[in-house]
Design a protein around this motif. Structure first.
Motif, PDB file in Angstrom:
ATOM      1  N   UNK A 234      51.738  19.985  -6.667  1.00  0.00           N
ATOM      2  CA  UNK A 234      51.560  19.276  -7.926  1.00  0.00           C
ATOM      3  C   UNK A 234      52.478  18.056  -7.914  1.00  0.00           C
ATOM      4  N   UNK A 235      51.943  16.897  -8.262  1.00  0.00           N
ATOM      5  CA  UNK A 235      52.683  15.638  -8.184  1.00  0.00           C
ATOM      6  C   UNK A 235      52.908  15.011  -9.550  1.00  0.00           C
ATOM      7  N   UNK A 236      53.919  14.140  -9.662  1.00  0.00           N
ATOM      8  CA  UNK A 236      54.071  13.353 -10.888  1.00  0.00           C
ATOM      9  C   UNK A 236      52.866  12.430 -11.082  1.00  0.00           C
TER      10      UNK A 236
ATOM     11  N   UNK B  62      37.391  27.024  -9.050  1.00  0.00           N
ATOM     12  CA  UNK B  62      38.556  26.142  -8.982  1.00  0.00           C
ATOM     13  C   UNK B  62      39.063  25.866 -10.389  1.00  0.00           C
ATOM     14  N   UNK B  63      40.341  25.586 -10.468  1.00  0.00           N
ATOM     15  CA  UNK B  63      40.962  25.172 -11.720  1.00  0.00           C
ATOM     16  C   UNK B  63      41.258  23.683 -11.632  1.00  0.00           C
ATOM     17  N   UNK B  64      41.381  23.054 -12.773  1.00  0.00           N
ATOM     18  CA  UNK B  64      41.760  21.654 -12.829  1.00  0.00           C
ATOM     19  C   UNK B  64      43.271  21.611 -12.981  1.00  0.00           C
ATOM     20  N   UNK B  65      43.956  21.049 -11.997  1.00  0.00           N
ATOM     21  CA  UNK B  65      45.415  20.998 -12.028  1.00  0.00           C
ATOM     22  C   UNK B  65      45.937  19.581 -12.027  1.00  0.00           C
ATOM     23  N   UNK B  66      47.210  19.449 -12.354  1.00  0.00           N
ATOM     24  CA  UNK B  66      47.904  18.193 -12.193  1.00  0.00           C
ATOM     25  C   UNK B  66      47.615  17.117 -13.213  1.00  0.00           C
ATOM     26  N   UNK B  67      47.015  17.437 -14.346  1.00  0.00           N
ATOM     27  CA  UNK B  67      46.732  16.397 -15.322  1.00  0.00           C
ATOM     28  C   UNK B  67      47.747  16.336 -16.463  1.00  0.00           C
ATOM     29  N   UNK B  68      48.572  17.329 -16.596  1.00  0.00           N
ATOM     30  CA  UNK B  68      49.517  17.364 -17.707  1.00  0.00           C
ATOM     31  C   UNK B  68      50.957  17.405 -17.204  1.00  0.00           C
ATOM     32  N   UNK B  69      51.246  16.591 -16.179  1.00  0.00           N
ATOM     33  CA  UNK B  69      52.572  16.666 -15.568  1.00  0.00           C
ATOM     34  C   UNK B  69      53.470  15.506 -15.915  1.00  0.00           C
ATOM     35  N   UNK B  70      52.972  14.497 -16.602  1.00  0.00           N
ATOM     36  CA  UNK B  70      53.809  13.376 -16.993  1.00  0.00           C
ATOM     37  C   UNK B  70      54.327  12.590 -15.802  1.00  0.00           C
ATOM     38  N   UNK B  71      55.058  11.557 -16.090  1.00  0.00           N
ATOM     39  CA  UNK B  71      55.593  10.684 -15.031  1.00  0.00           C
ATOM     40  C   UNK B  71      57.048  10.986 -14.771  1.00  0.00           C
TER      41      UNK B  71
END
Length: 173
Positions: free
Chosen positions: A101-103, A164-173
């Protein structure tokens, strides 16, 4: 059950935190998450990827992620294989593949590299996952770039995962 009465259709349990405390061995000994939590709804366990992402000090390699557990400083290593082992011990109905998971502000180059790693890790999860009564889902990454997210989703579909799940959209900067 109060969860069902409240409209819940599935319960999310946290692999990272359950691994640290009380430990998956105890949960397994007590009959798995359904008995441990006295829940008759489907249970999904996350992979631990988001929690590892949120740690300040970590060392990410192709093999996995090394870090110190924040509660007691215990050195910990989480890989696709250990994530699968933990989730199989917990006995959830749906296990999630270990992902990176990335910023949100990551460069395209970093996101592309991460998608490739997430794909390779998902393939390793498939190899390590041996529990036939538990579904294994992938996690679509790709930052906020729709083209990269679509590319990641299509690669995960190629692996033959049932979902599949949707990941990485609520991680902020």
């Amino acid at each position: 059950h109060w969860l069902r009465e409240g409209g819940a259709q599935i319960v999310l349990a946290n692999t990272y935190h359950l691994h640290g405390r009380p430990g998956q061995a105890l949960v397994e000994k007590l009959g798995g998450l359904h008995r441990f939590m006295a829940v008759d709804l489907p249970i999904l366990t996350d992979s631990g990827g988001f929690q590892v992402f949120s740690l300040r000090k970590k060392e990410l390699t192709e093999e996995g992620v090394a870090f110190a557990y924040e509660l007691d400083g215990k050195k910990t290593f989480l890989s696709p294989e250990t994530s699968m082992k933990i989730q199989m011990s917990l006995g959830s109905d749906i296990a999630m593949a270990f992902d990176e998971c990335l910023p949100a502000d990551s460069s395209r180059e970093v996101v592309e590299t991460s998608i490739d790693r997430t794909y390779r890790w998902a393939a390793r999860c498939i190899e390590a996952h041996t529990r036939p009564d538990q579904s294994l889902f992938g996690i679509v990454q790709g930052g906020v770039d729709l083209e990269l997210r679509s590319f990641c989703a299509s690669r995960l579909i190629d692996l033959g995962l049932p979902g599949s799940a949707v990941g990485g959209l609520a991680v902020g900067a």
